[in-house]
Enzyme design. Structure first.
Site, PDB file in Angstrom:
ATOM      1  N   ASN A  13       0.863  -1.183   0.000  1.00 46.83           N
ATOM      2  CA  ASN A  13       0.000   0.000   0.000  1.00 46.83           C
ATOM      3  C   ASN A  13       0.905   1.240   0.000  1.00 46.83           C
ATOM      4  O   ASN A  13       1.638   1.490   0.949  1.00 46.83           O
ATOM      5  CB  ASN A  13      -0.867  -0.053   1.265  1.00 46.83           C
ATOM      6  CG  ASN A  13      -1.752   1.157   1.437  1.00 46.83           C
ATOM      7  OD1 ASN A  13      -1.342   2.288   1.212  1.00 46.83           O
ATOM      8  ND2 ASN A  13      -2.966   0.918   1.874  1.00 46.83           N
ATOM      9  N   GLY A  15       0.339   4.373   0.261  1.00 43.95           N
ATOM     10  CA  GLY A  15       0.046   5.348   1.321  1.00 43.95           C
ATOM     11  C   GLY A  15       0.713   4.963   2.630  1.00 43.95           C
ATOM     12  O   GLY A  15       1.351   5.780   3.289  1.00 43.95           O
ATOM     13  N   ASP A  71      -0.745  -3.971   9.961  1.00 38.13           N
ATOM     14  CA  ASP A  71      -2.111  -4.326   9.562  1.00 38.13           C
ATOM     15  C   ASP A  71      -3.000  -3.347  10.274  1.00 38.13           C
ATOM     16  O   ASP A  71      -2.876  -3.135  11.480  1.00 38.13           O
ATOM     17  CB  ASP A  71      -2.470  -5.764   9.936  1.00 38.13           C
ATOM     18  CG  ASP A  71      -3.722  -6.199   9.159  1.00 38.13           C
ATOM     19  OD1 ASP A  71      -3.688  -6.121   7.911  1.00 38.13           O
ATOM     20  OD2 ASP A  71      -4.722  -6.570   9.773  1.00 38.13           O
ATOM     21  N   SER A  72      -3.844  -2.702   9.511  1.00 42.13           N
ATOM     22  CA  SER A  72      -4.656  -1.682  10.146  1.00 42.13           C
ATOM     23  C   SER A  72      -6.014  -1.621   9.494  1.00 42.13           C
ATOM     24  O   SER A  72      -6.228  -2.175   8.419  1.00 42.13           O
ATOM     25  CB  SER A  72      -3.958  -0.319  10.072  1.00 42.13           C
ATOM     26  OG  SER A  72      -3.434  -0.112   8.786  1.00 42.13           O
ATOM     27  N   GLY A 159      -7.125   5.512   1.925  1.00 42.71           N
ATOM     28  CA  GLY A 159      -8.056   4.607   2.584  1.00 42.71           C
ATOM     29  C   GLY A 159      -9.299   5.329   3.074  1.00 42.71           C
ATOM     30  O   GLY A 159      -9.924   6.095   2.340  1.00 42.71           O
ATOM     31  N   TYR A 160      -9.624   5.103   4.338  1.00 44.62           N
ATOM     32  CA  TYR A 160     -10.853   5.681   4.908  1.00 44.62           C
ATOM     33  C   TYR A 160     -10.629   7.064   5.518  1.00 44.62           C
ATOM     34  O   TYR A 160     -11.508   7.594   6.190  1.00 44.62           O
ATOM     35  CB  TYR A 160     -11.411   4.740   5.993  1.00 44.62           C
ATOM     36  CG  TYR A 160     -11.886   3.403   5.454  1.00 44.62           C
ATOM     37  CD1 TYR A 160     -13.160   3.266   4.895  1.00 44.62           C
ATOM     38  CD2 TYR A 160     -11.080   2.270   5.513  1.00 44.62           C
ATOM     39  CE1 TYR A 160     -13.606   2.040   4.414  1.00 44.62           C
ATOM     40  CE2 TYR A 160     -11.516   1.042   5.030  1.00 44.62           C
ATOM     41  CZ  TYR A 160     -12.782   0.940   4.482  1.00 44.62           C
ATOM     42  OH  TYR A 160     -13.223  -0.274   4.005  1.00 44.62           O
ATOM     43  N   ASP A 161      -9.447   7.630   5.320  1.00 44.63           N
ATOM     44  CA  ASP A 161      -9.139   8.936   5.938  1.00 44.63           C
ATOM     45  C   ASP A 161     -10.215  10.008   5.700  1.00 44.63           C
ATOM     46  O   ASP A 161     -10.508  10.790   6.603  1.00 44.63           O
ATOM     47  CB  ASP A 161      -7.776   9.460   5.462  1.00 44.63           C
ATOM     48  CG  ASP A 161      -6.616   8.700   6.113  1.00 44.63           C
ATOM     49  OD1 ASP A 161      -6.867   7.910   7.045  1.00 44.63           O
ATOM     50  OD2 ASP A 161      -5.464   8.895   5.692  1.00 44.63           O
ATOM     51  N   LYS A 181      -1.195  14.658  10.382  1.00 40.91           N
ATOM     52  CA  LYS A 181      -1.784  13.329  10.533  1.00 40.91           C
ATOM     53  C   LYS A 181      -0.747  12.345  11.067  1.00 40.91           C
ATOM     54  O   LYS A 181      -1.011  11.562  11.975  1.00 40.91           O
ATOM     55  CB  LYS A 181      -2.330  12.837   9.186  1.00 40.91           C
ATOM     56  CG  LYS A 181      -2.983  11.478   9.315  1.00 40.91           C
ATOM     57  CD  LYS A 181      -3.267  10.810   7.995  1.00 40.91           C
ATOM     58  CE  LYS A 181      -3.624   9.370   8.294  1.00 40.91           C
ATOM     59  NZ  LYS A 181      -3.193   8.415   7.331  1.00 40.91           N
TER      60      LYS A 181
END
Length: 198
Positions: A13, A15, A71-72, A159-161, A181
């Protein structure tokens, strides 16, 4: 303990790779999985920790390098903590997070038509693990509590940011600068715990 000089960052990923690189001390030479053309292993674990360790061991064995893997994901209380460990999978094969975010909103609508007028509790969780070959040396967890934004906001992050508003803040992770962030998110919190080791 001697300082680590070389470290593989076990993620495909971009990011996450960028964020982890920004957090690491400058003297460490980092490699990415793409330097070795490595595909990610099947994440068959039941928890973030399981999956983080699966990745760090797998990538370490493939490269003979010490590996730091992450892993998040996002847990939303009203959705029984979904998407949780399946956070990336909600984006489908191409990891399309616009698709994943739409699914979050669809699931919230199914649960509660009026959810947009409520504070929907959520948290980002990150588990970082460091492994060398088949030995896991360290595994730590960081989390940040917050709520879900009514609409996606901001083009920063990944992602979901764009739909996560950290507690006490008015802006989503997608709206704040990456520097800010990196100093406040779940990855940073996990990182602080693992930093002593690096």
């Amino acid at each position: 303990m001697k300082k680590i000089k070389n470290l593989l960052i076990g993620t495909n990923n971009k990011g996450k790779l960028k964020e982890i690189r920004a957090l690491l001390p400058k003297y460490i030479k980092t490699y990415s999985t793409s330097d070795f053309n490595l595909k990610s292993p099947r994440e068959s674990g039941k928890t973030f920790a399981d999956n983080s360790i699966i990745k760090s061991k797998y990538f370490s064995k493939k490269t003979n390098l010490l590996c730091l893997a992450d892993d998040s994901g996002l847990e939303i209380d009203i959705l029984d903590k979904a998407p949780g460990i399946y956070s990336a999978r909600w984006g489908g094969k191409n990891l399309d997070f616009k698709k994943a975010i739409k699914r979050v909103y669809r699931e919230l609508d199914k649960k509660d038509k009026d959810w947009r007028n409520k504070k929907i509790k959520a948290r980002f969780i990150c588990v970082l693990s460091v492994s060398f070959l088949s030995k896991t040396i360290k595994c730590v967890k960081g989390k940040v509590e917050g709520t879900i934004s009514n609409i996606p906001k901001g083009k920063n992050g990944f992602g979901y940011d764009p739909i996560f508003i950290p507690i006490g803040k008015k802006f989503t992770f997608g709206e704040i600068s990456p520097k800010l962030k990196y100093k406040s998110d779940h990855r940073f919190k996990a990182f602080k715990k693992i930093k002593k080791f690096l």
